[in-house]
Design an enzyme around this catalytic site. Sequence first.
Site, PDB file in Angstrom:
ATOM      1  N   ASP A   6     -64.174 -40.679 -11.881  1.00  0.00           N
ATOM      2  CA  ASP A   6     -65.033 -40.361 -13.030  1.00  0.00           C
ATOM      3  C   ASP A   6     -64.486 -40.999 -14.309  1.00  0.00           C
ATOM      4  O   ASP A   6     -64.358 -40.337 -15.332  1.00  0.00           O
ATOM      5  CB  ASP A   6     -65.168 -38.839 -13.178  1.00  0.00           C
ATOM      6  CG  ASP A   6     -66.373 -38.460 -14.034  1.00  0.00           C
ATOM      7  OD1 ASP A   6     -67.261 -39.309 -14.235  1.00  0.00           O
ATOM      8  OD2 ASP A   6     -66.413 -37.308 -14.518  1.00  0.00           O
ATOM      9  N   GLY A  41     -66.213 -26.208 -18.642  1.00  0.00           N
ATOM     10  CA  GLY A  41     -65.898 -25.091 -19.518  1.00  0.00           C
ATOM     11  C   GLY A  41     -65.492 -25.581 -20.901  1.00  0.00           C
ATOM     12  O   GLY A  41     -65.606 -26.770 -21.206  1.00  0.00           O
TER      13      GLY A  41
HETATM   14  N1  ATP Z   1     -55.988 -32.660 -23.881  1.00  0.00           N
HETATM   15  C1  ATP Z   1     -56.892 -32.605 -24.861  1.00  0.00           C
HETATM   16  N2  ATP Z   1     -56.500 -32.691 -26.149  1.00  0.00           N
HETATM   17  C2  ATP Z   1     -57.394 -32.642 -27.150  1.00  0.00           C
HETATM   18  N3  ATP Z   1     -58.723 -32.513 -26.968  1.00  0.00           N
HETATM   19  C3  ATP Z   1     -59.188 -32.422 -25.712  1.00  0.00           C
HETATM   20  C4  ATP Z   1     -58.303 -32.453 -24.592  1.00  0.00           C
HETATM   21  N4  ATP Z   1     -59.050 -32.340 -23.477  1.00  0.00           N
HETATM   22  C5  ATP Z   1     -60.315 -32.249 -23.868  1.00  0.00           C
HETATM   23  N5  ATP Z   1     -60.421 -32.289 -25.214  1.00  0.00           N
HETATM   24  C6  ATP Z   1     -61.648 -32.201 -26.018  1.00  0.00           C
HETATM   25  O1  ATP Z   1     -62.574 -31.372 -25.360  1.00  0.00           O
HETATM   26  C7  ATP Z   1     -63.783 -32.069 -25.095  1.00  0.00           C
HETATM   27  C8  ATP Z   1     -64.325 -31.633 -23.742  1.00  0.00           C
HETATM   28  O2  ATP Z   1     -63.453 -32.141 -22.741  1.00  0.00           O
HETATM   29  P1  ATP Z   1     -63.762 -32.042 -21.205  1.00  0.00           P
HETATM   30  O3  ATP Z   1     -62.742 -32.849 -20.502  1.00  0.00           O
HETATM   31  O4  ATP Z   1     -63.912 -30.623 -20.799  1.00  0.00           O
HETATM   32  O5  ATP Z   1     -65.205 -32.647 -21.049  1.00  0.00           O
HETATM   33  P2  ATP Z   1     -65.715 -34.134 -21.069  1.00  0.00           P
HETATM   34  O6  ATP Z   1     -64.766 -35.012 -20.339  1.00  0.00           O
HETATM   35  O7  ATP Z   1     -66.035 -34.501 -22.484  1.00  0.00           O
HETATM   36  O8  ATP Z   1     -67.060 -34.013 -20.266  1.00  0.00           O
HETATM   37  P3  ATP Z   1     -67.268 -33.760 -18.710  1.00  0.00           P
HETATM   38  O9  ATP Z   1     -66.617 -32.477 -18.369  1.00  0.00           O
HETATM   39  O10 ATP Z   1     -68.732 -33.712 -18.589  1.00  0.00           O
HETATM   40  O11 ATP Z   1     -66.651 -34.911 -17.998  1.00  0.00           O
HETATM   41  C9  ATP Z   1     -63.414 -33.558 -25.164  1.00  0.00           C
HETATM   42  O12 ATP Z   1     -64.482 -34.330 -25.608  1.00  0.00           O
HETATM   43  C10 ATP Z   1     -62.278 -33.588 -26.163  1.00  0.00           C
HETATM   44  O13 ATP Z   1     -62.785 -33.733 -27.469  1.00  0.00           O
END
Ligand code: ATP
Length: 422
Positions: A239, A128
């Site tokens: 992961d 999401g």
């Molecule tokens: N705690 C946080 N603080 C600041 N930015 C965040 C945080 N968590 C996520 N993000 C931002 O949101 C983006 C998406 O994060 P998310 O963890 O949903 O996906 P991902 O790890 O990039 O990919 P996937 O879900 O495929 O593993 C990240 O690349 C980051 O830039």
Amino acid sequence: MVRQATLVIIGVTVGVVLGVFIAALIFFGIRWYKKHARLTLSAKESSLTTLPIRTNGLGASTDFSASLTSSISNSMPENLPRNSNFYWRSHQNKDRFSPTSGISKYSYKEIQKATQNFTTILGQGSFGTVYKATMPTGEVVAVKVLDSNSKQGEKEFQTEVLLLGRLHHRNLVNLVGFCVDKGHRILVYEFMSNGSLSNLLYGEVKALSWNERLQIVIDISHGIEYLHEGAVPPVIHRDLKSANILLDYSMRAKVADFGLSKEEVFDGQNSGLKGTYGYMDPSYISTNTFTMKSDIYSFGIIIFELITAIHPHQNLMEYINLAAMDHDGVDEILDKQLVGKCNLEEVRQLAKIAYKCLHRSPRKRPSIAEVSQGILRIKQRRLIKEDTLPFAGSNLSRALTRVEDQQVELNKLTSMKHRETG
Ligand SMILES: Nc1ncnc2c1ncn2[C@@H]1O[C@H](COP(=O)(O)OP(=O)(O)OP(=O)(O)O)[C@@H](O)[C@H]1O
């Protein structure tokens, strides 16, 4: 005579009544004591079967924790023992998670307001969208709104809240709250203002210095060490990748997404394997058995990403194998941003550790504690060298380090400002 007889009768009656009273007291006293003892025992037992995830529980790998670790991987909470508090609580009222570790529960409206009606997008992941939010207390957080159609996400949402709300470490992105409201599933995390390591390595932001990279590796190793050896029962991330390493305002790295390892399409088919292509332990792919050593493999890949700034999807493994053929081979694949700006001996030492992490046989890979110690030794050697330098040289080296540190601080402030205005 009559008076004496009356006195005797009264005396006997009082004696009998007193006797009965004392006997009753003893009887109820014993009953109360037994009941109390039973309650204390059952409380002790239930606290044993409650997920005791906490810090500093080294070496607590019991059968129960092992079986629970596998239930974590197989998704919670259906696999929990029926007598555990979690099982009971989560089945008592499915829509109302007990905030077991002081994490906050928010309403959808609160989140809506804090994200200015979901307009403050930080990024998009496979579960999401992630938004920046300012809570009524002024606290800035990141909220991950799970896609409503994701069945997998629902299960993993439960894992994240029930299990991982109890994991707290300075090198893990802490879960600070959640929202379960009218079908909405939202996770609230501490805000990491410098974004993900993959954005820093492959995005258009400034280059990371060697010192920063070394510190990032140390931070990640401590985060994994807590998951593998500090948490009870131990947690396997499943992961680990540069996109799941986030950096705070002072460029300290934290491991994120430990409940959300996702099912990946592998070889074009859904193999049921969890993780991300390029970071996955080859022995996991062939045996379908995931262990802590599979996390170690993924960490080895991340270390090479930090050394080379080559993404695993861009044939990183081929470069690594080529470099392994020569003692100084890693010099050839060093990130060009680092050329002439780092201590090559330190790079080689770090690469040596990373090679061990990538050993084909999981058993021959080091444990996370061994990796941490190895990396710390690199830093210690540097400090010792600085101290043994001739007096003038030492001063010069410290002055240079100070200038470099100030430069790092300036860069952090600039990038913070950039992210906060952006
Ligand atoms: N705690 C946080 N603080 C600041 N930015 C965040 C945080 N968590 C996520 N993000 C931002 O949101 C983006 C998406 O994060 P998310 O963890 O949903 O996906 P991902 O790890 O990039 O990919 P996937 O879900 O495929 O593993 C990240 O690349 C980051 O830039």
